[in-house]
Design a protein around this motif. Structure first.
Motif, mmCIF file in Angstrom:
data_model
loop_
_atom_site.group_PDB
_atom_site.id
_atom_site.type_symbol
_atom_site.label_atom_id
_atom_site.label_comp_id
_atom_site.label_asym_id
_atom_site.label_seq_id
_atom_site.Cartn_x
_atom_site.Cartn_y
_atom_site.Cartn_z
ATOM 1 N N VAL A 44 24.472 78.501 92.667
ATOM 2 C CA VAL A 44 24.040 77.105 92.647
ATOM 3 C C VAL A 44 25.107 76.271 93.349
ATOM 4 O O VAL A 44 26.288 76.382 93.037
ATOM 5 C CB VAL A 44 23.842 76.607 91.196
ATOM 6 N N ALA A 45 24.675 75.470 94.293
ATOM 7 C CA ALA A 45 25.609 74.587 94.991
ATOM 8 C C ALA A 45 25.968 73.401 94.093
ATOM 9 O O ALA A 45 25.119 72.872 93.377
ATOM 10 C CB ALA A 45 24.990 74.098 96.292
ATOM 11 N N LEU A 46 27.218 73.007 94.140
ATOM 12 C CA LEU A 46 27.690 71.849 93.396
ATOM 13 C C LEU A 46 28.088 70.759 94.380
ATOM 14 O O LEU A 46 28.710 71.045 95.402
ATOM 15 C CB LEU A 46 28.902 72.229 92.541
ATOM 16 N N ALA A 47 27.731 69.524 94.065
ATOM 17 C CA ALA A 47 28.115 68.406 94.933
ATOM 18 C C ALA A 47 29.583 68.048 94.721
ATOM 19 O O ALA A 47 30.284 67.670 95.659
ATOM 20 C CB ALA A 47 27.233 67.196 94.652
ATOM 21 N N LYS A 48 30.040 68.189 93.471
ATOM 22 C CA LYS A 48 31.427 67.868 93.145
ATOM 23 C C LYS A 48 31.783 68.567 91.843
ATOM 24 O O LYS A 48 30.933 68.774 90.983
ATOM 25 C CB LYS A 48 31.611 66.356 92.990
ATOM 26 N N ALA A 49 33.055 68.914 91.710
ATOM 27 C CA ALA A 49 33.526 69.528 90.467
ATOM 28 C C ALA A 49 34.988 69.192 90.249
ATOM 29 O O ALA A 49 35.764 69.082 91.196
ATOM 30 C CB ALA A 49 33.338 71.040 90.524
ATOM 31 N N THR A 50 35.339 69.020 88.986
ATOM 32 C CA THR A 50 36.733 68.842 88.610
ATOM 33 C C THR A 50 37.028 69.753 87.424
ATOM 34 O O THR A 50 36.129 70.095 86.653
ATOM 35 C CB THR A 50 37.079 67.386 88.224
ATOM 36 N N ALA A 51 38.276 70.141 87.299
ATOM 37 C CA ALA A 51 38.740 70.911 86.154
ATOM 38 C C ALA A 51 39.964 70.207 85.592
ATOM 39 O O ALA A 51 40.943 69.997 86.312
ATOM 40 C CB ALA A 51 39.077 72.335 86.570
ATOM 41 N N ASN A 52 39.877 69.798 84.346
ATOM 42 C CA ASN A 52 40.948 69.031 83.693
ATOM 43 C C ASN A 52 41.391 67.856 84.556
ATOM 44 O O ASN A 52 42.583 67.576 84.692
ATOM 45 C CB ASN A 52 42.122 69.934 83.321
ATOM 46 N N GLY A 53 40.418 67.203 85.168
ATOM 47 C CA GLY A 53 40.677 66.000 85.951
ATOM 48 C C GLY A 53 41.101 66.229 87.383
ATOM 49 O O GLY A 53 41.271 65.277 88.140
ATOM 50 N N VAL A 54 41.265 67.477 87.798
ATOM 51 C CA VAL A 54 41.695 67.792 89.161
ATOM 52 C C VAL A 54 40.466 68.188 89.982
ATOM 53 O O VAL A 54 39.723 69.097 89.586
ATOM 54 C CB VAL A 54 42.733 68.936 89.173
#
Length: 156
Positions: free
Chosen positions: A64-74
């Motif tokens: 699945v394509a993601l438009a945007k992602a962050t992990a712990n705010g990064v």
């Protein structure tokens, strides 16, 4: 062998795999804290909290394509968002901190995440009786060794 394996510096697969008895080991707490539509995009926030002492969390996603992602705010780099990349993120955990990921994707995209939670205590864990490694042998560096691995797949 599973198609998703935890990566190593050597980009190698497991050399030895065997079935093991089921043990009563706590699984991570996985909570969907936000799931809403904004401007025809689905915004998801997922919190993964260890329930035992852990060292590493690897997350894989389906195609699945993601438009945007962050992990712990990064913010994650663009290559981790592509639909052809199953390896999503590795979080080396300290002090049993949680991992919070925020994702933006298409509203009806069938997101599936697989969580691999590892603790490096196989030889000392009370649930197992594995003999110590001989003193003239060392674990291979930069590879997941002597670990208890919990795998959990969730569809969102």
């Amino acid at each position: 062998m599973a198609s998703n394996t935890i990566s190593s510096k050597y980009n190698s697969n497991f050399t030895y795999v065997t079935n093991a008895p089921i043990k009563n080991i706590l699984v991570p707490k996985i909570e969907k804290t936000v799931d809403t539509l904004i401007n025809n995009q689905r915004h998801l926030k997922i919190c993964i909290t260890p329930q035992r002492n852990v060292n590493r969390l690897d997350i894989y996603k389906n195609n699945v394509a993601l438009a945007k992602a962050t992990a712990n705010g990064v913010s994650l780099p663009d290559y981790s968002l592509l639909d052809t990349t199953n390896k999503f993120i590795t979080h080396y955990i300290s002090n049993n901190n949680y991992t919070e990921i925020s994702l933006i994707l298409e509203p009806n995209a069938p997101l599936e995440l697989t969580f691999y939670e590892a603790s490096n205590d196989l030889l000392t864990n009370q649930h197992f009786s594995i003999p110590a490694r001989p003193v003239n042998e060392i674990p291979m560096p930069f590879v997941l060794n002597d670990a208890i691995l919990i795998t959990k797949t969730v569809k969102f």
